[in-house]
Enzyme design. Structure first.
Site: not given
Lengths: 663, 245
Positions: A258, A274
């Site tokens: 990740h 994000r």
């Protein structure tokens, strides 16, 4: 007197997948026992923050979304490693699973009519939600998706889902045996009959004998020294299957990193950061992702973003720290209100573990082990291909809808979808004559005795190995040599050294702490032996796979090689005395693909195509064009290209209603 | 280097007891641990287990402050150990298991059983007599602000800190605690749960429920998720009182 408990369905693991199987078989009239290491509500499912993908298409930015788009995103995300029929089954059922969860009480965040300001590509934009969407389940943007499809409750999605699921299980009177650890499967003549479990509080061994056995124990991230996974995600389910010598594992080398875990502790900050508009910055405060991926930028697929971050740090653009280089995650631009409402866990994590305020400060992040795409290889029914009566679902399994890279938001979604489907297939099995339990009690007791003797040996051994030392070494090898970028030399070294550690692990001694009851040292000893085995399957699979696909990235073989490697890695451990796993391969046939292999759209297209790809693409295009001109709808076209509905249980075959798509 | 900047050696005092060992009795044991930058009690306890005493029992799962497994008394106050930085504590740190829950050993407690029993007792699930959901159809709508409000109360992680900090439960062992009352407040708010006020009254309209609370509010002080326990208990009490009249 040995303790033997009989049940219809034994479920190992009390997270989202395991609980969903339990309530599903209950609805069909079968009893189950759920074995869990921890209270179900503390399973790792709770840590999923950002959301669950389901193509509801309720919000403005989700308009036009449907199963087809979700399918295409998932297959591209998988770098064509996924089983397309399974992926179809999944995307078809995700909207049903989320609506079911809404019915059971998950407080999904909802669409609010009117204007909202949002951050897209570092710019403030206004999104206007329609009146008729008001109050329906909303969604946020996630990496690798064409539409905003990730439904959420703030950033505590997994928590809310798990609590609703566990409460539903309580309502259904599901029997949960807490702090019981399965340590061996019971099997005979190619048929699984349950498991031997150890009570972690008093040390008692119990045999659970069942018609069907389901492993839903999650992933194996903890074979790495830094992982976002809970500390119980040690791959014990995969090891149990492996140790039968019959069940197989699939794609164990497919490990996801990740992009944004905090440094140094490796705790996750959700992709929602994000998705909601957060940026990645380097040591100069420069936003570098657009240089590498001009189109998707920070929201490229996870494997891609993690690699780009690593590349950028290798160029000397990382921020130096006493824990090595890192980059910055900047969510300041989202504003305090948004952070305190939609990214609360992230805020708490920043405050508690870093002592910073993410509305004011940058968050130090770097790519960290996060998800296991590989696992127990199953059929589309969730049953082991080789050991009858053994089922697996969720992260524990290689079902295989993720191929070589999972999309964010598809993991918790898989747990509940797979759980609800596999519960039906298991129930069908339990209704059939084949499910009769024919194992003799004497043979069950033999399995008990074997485990009893193994534990005694660990406790009474002298001058043996220290489990902690072996385990730490294994974790380091995995981090350094089986990481984001891989190469043949490192992988060879990793395999050799892990094999050596495996041999040494047979000689582990439990020092000092000799209790047969609650005893963390004993637990560490037997789990370490199994973790090394699992680590070997990962490293060896990675060493043998001479191509780059999804999260498996070989610097010495940078191309995706469909010609030679469009196949699944199948691992087994037939003989207890072998010190390296047996690896074979299962072809992924192009001839029935709805979406033939193509370019994912990141970086340069380096794919070495398979000779069948072109032919299949022509067939797909011809059929599609013809049916379209005949006025066929998307369902008819899909059904002609790759029928899958007949594989689903009848109750889940119906079309999904959407605002723009009535049924 | 000035004295203040020197790395501390922490004195970790732990209340030890193994109920499975007939020869053992509760006693304190001290471990000396060199403090490191960013160190949490999760790191401290694992270091003790790995390098000093591999029999030390404690519970961690997510180690990120999300799952609620690692609640314990840290210098007398119930809190989540995993997200407690040693830099915020004095040099002497005393750790003890949460009181009231069944002890498994050392710092490990069987709070899961307690919480499970509580959930069953209060029937913490959606009660909808009409049932039968058509999963193909659009979901029922809900006001966005209401969904947010429910989530606010849904954030409880069942860590047990509020139970350990509760004065009432010391006198009334069957008291549902703030954790239980918060759950009722959560379902009461949820229009999908069709229970009426009388049904809720049956569950908490007594001294083991909302009328037992002495409003000492230790629960609110220690809740690691900052749940609005005080206002929710007050709200439930008003509502139940109105219902009783």
């Amino acid at each position: 007197m040995p303790k033997i408990i009989y049940t219809d369905v034994l479920i190992i693991g009390g997270g989202l997948a395991g609980l969903r199987v339990a309530t599903g078989v209950k609805e069909r009239g079968f009893d189950s026992v759920v074995l869990t290491l921890v209270p179900p509500k503390r399973s790792h499912s709770a840590a999923a923050q950002g959301g669950m993908q389901a193509s509801l298409a309720n919000s403005k930015m989700g308009e036009g979304d449907n199963e087809d788009v979700h399918f295409s995103d998932t297959i591209k995300g998988s770098d064509w490693g996924a089983d397309q029929e399974v992926a179809r089954m999944f995307v078809h059922c995700a909207p049903k699973a989320i609506r079911e969860l809404a019915h059971w009480g998950v407080p999904w965040s909802r669409v609010h009519r009117g204007d909202h300001s949002s951050i897209i590509n570092a710019k403030k934009v206004t999104i206007t939600e329609k009146d008729e969407s008001h109050g329906l389940i909303t969604a946020r943007d996630f990496g690798g998706t064409k539409k905003w499809r990730t439904c959420y409750t703030s950033d505590g999605t997994g928590h809310s889902m798990l609590f609703a699921m566990d409460n539903k299980a309580k309502q259904d009177n599901i029997e949960v045996h807490e702090r019981l650890e399965a340590i061996s499967l019971i099997h005979e003549n190619g048929r699984c009959y349950g498991a031997i479990a150890r009570n972690l509080m008093n040390g008692e061994l119990v045999a659970y004998v069942s018609k069907a056995t389901t492993i839903a124990t999650g992933g194996y991230g903890r074979i790495y020294s830094v992982s976002t996974n809970a500390i119980i995600c040690q791959g014990m389910g995969q090891a149990l299957a492996l140790e039968t010598g019959i069940a197989t594992l699939g794609n164990m080398e497919a490990i996801q990193f990740h992009p944004t875990a905090i440094v140094p502790v490796g705790i996750l900050t959700t992709e929602g950061c994000r998705g909601d508009g957060g940026l990645l910055l380097d040591k100069d405060g420069y936003r570098f992702m657009p240089d590498y991926e001009p189109e998707k930028k920070e929201l490229a697929s996870r494997d891609v973003v993690s690699r780009r971050m690593t590349e950028h740090m290798r160029k000397g653009k990382g921020v130096k720290s006493r824990y090595g280089d890192h980059l910055w995650l900047d969510i300041r631009i989202l504003g305090r209100d948004h952070i305190e409402k939609n990214l609360r866990e992230v805020k708490e994590i920043c405050e508690n573990f870093l002592g910073i305020d993410p509305a004011v400060d940058l968050i130090p992040v770097r790519p960290t082990q996060h998800y296991s795409m590989g696992g127990i290889r199953t059929t589309y029914k969730g049953e082991s291909q080789t050991l009858k009566g053994l089922y697996s679902c969720g992260e524990a399994a290689c079902w295989d809808m993720h191929g070589f890279n999972r999309l964010g938001g598809n993991s918790v979604s898989e747990t509940v979808v797979a759980g609800m489907l596999i519960a039906e297939y298991i129930s069908d099995f339990c209704e059939s004559e084949q499910s009769a339990i024919s194992i003799h009690t004497g043979n069950v007791e033999k399995f008990l005795k074997i485990q009893h003797d193994k534990l005694e040996a660990l406790l009474t051994k002298e001058n043996g190995e220290d489990a902690y030392k072996l385990r730490r070494r294994m974790e380091t090898i995995m981090m350094e040599k089986v990481g984001i970028f891989r190469n043949g030399d490192d992988l060879k070294e990793a395999v050799d050294e892990l094999e050596e550690l495996y041999k040494r692990s047979k000689n582990i001694e439990v020092f000092r702490s000799k209790s047969r009851a609650a005893n963390p040292a004993l637990v560490n000893a037997y789990r370490t032996q199994r973790m090394i085995k699992v680590a070997l399957t990962v490293a060896y699979g990675a060493y043998l796979r001479k191509e780059s696909r999804g999260a498996h990235s070989r610097e010495d073989y940078p191309k995706r090689d469909d010609k030679n490697w469009l196949k699944r890695t199948i691992t087994s451990w037939e003989d207890e005395n072998q010190t390296i796993p047996t690896v074979t391969y299962e072809d992924i046939p192009i001839s029935n693909m709805e979406l033939p292999p193509g370019f994912r759209g990141y970086g340069k297209d380096l794919t070495q195509h398979h000779e069948d790809t072109k032919a299949r693409q022509t067939i797909v295009d011809t059929i599609t064009t013809k049916l379209q001109s005949d006025g066929a709808n998307r369902f008819e076209i899909q059904n002609t290209l790759m029928p899958f509905l007949n594989k689903l249980p009848k109750k889940y075959q119906g079309k999904n209603e959407r605002l723009g798509e009535k049924i | 280097m000035s004295k203040e900047n020197k790395q501390r050696v922490l004195n970790i005092h732990i209340l030890r007891f193994d109920p499975n060992d007939p020869d053992d009795f509760p006693h304190m044991e001290t471990f000396k641990i060199e403090e490191a930058y960013g160190m949490t009690l999760f790191i401290v306890l694992n270091e003790i287990r790995e390098h000093h005493d591999n029999a030390l029992k404690f519970d961690f799962v997510c180690r990120a402050g999300i799952c609620g497994s690692c609640s314990m008394l840290v210098n007398g106050k119930p809190t989540l150990a995993c997200r407690t930085l040693t830099s915020k504590l004095p040099q002497d740190i005393t750790l003890a298991p949460l009181p009231l829950f069944e002890l498994i050993g050392d710092l490990s407690i069987f709070s899961g059983k307690w919480m499970s029993d509580l959930n069953k007792r209060l029937e913490t699930w959606i009660h909808d007599k009409e049932e039968e959901l058509n999963v193909d159809k659009l979901e029922q709508k809900m006001e966005p602000s209401l969904a947010d409000e429910i989530y606010e109360l849904d954030r409880c992680v069942e860590c047990g800190c509020c139970v350990a900090a509760c004065g009432t439960i010391q006198m009334r062992p069957n008291f549902v605690g703030a954790v239980g009352l918060n759950k009722i407040a959560r379902y009461h708010l949820d229009p999908r749960d069709k229970r009426d006020n009388n049904e809720y009254y049956e569950l908490i309209g007594n001294e083991d429920g909302v009328f037992g609370c002495m409003t000492l509010l230790g629960c609110e002080d220690v809740c690691p998720k900052d749940l609005p326990l005080q206002s929710k208990i007050a709200y439930l009490r008003r509502m139940m009182l109105r219902n009783a009249l």
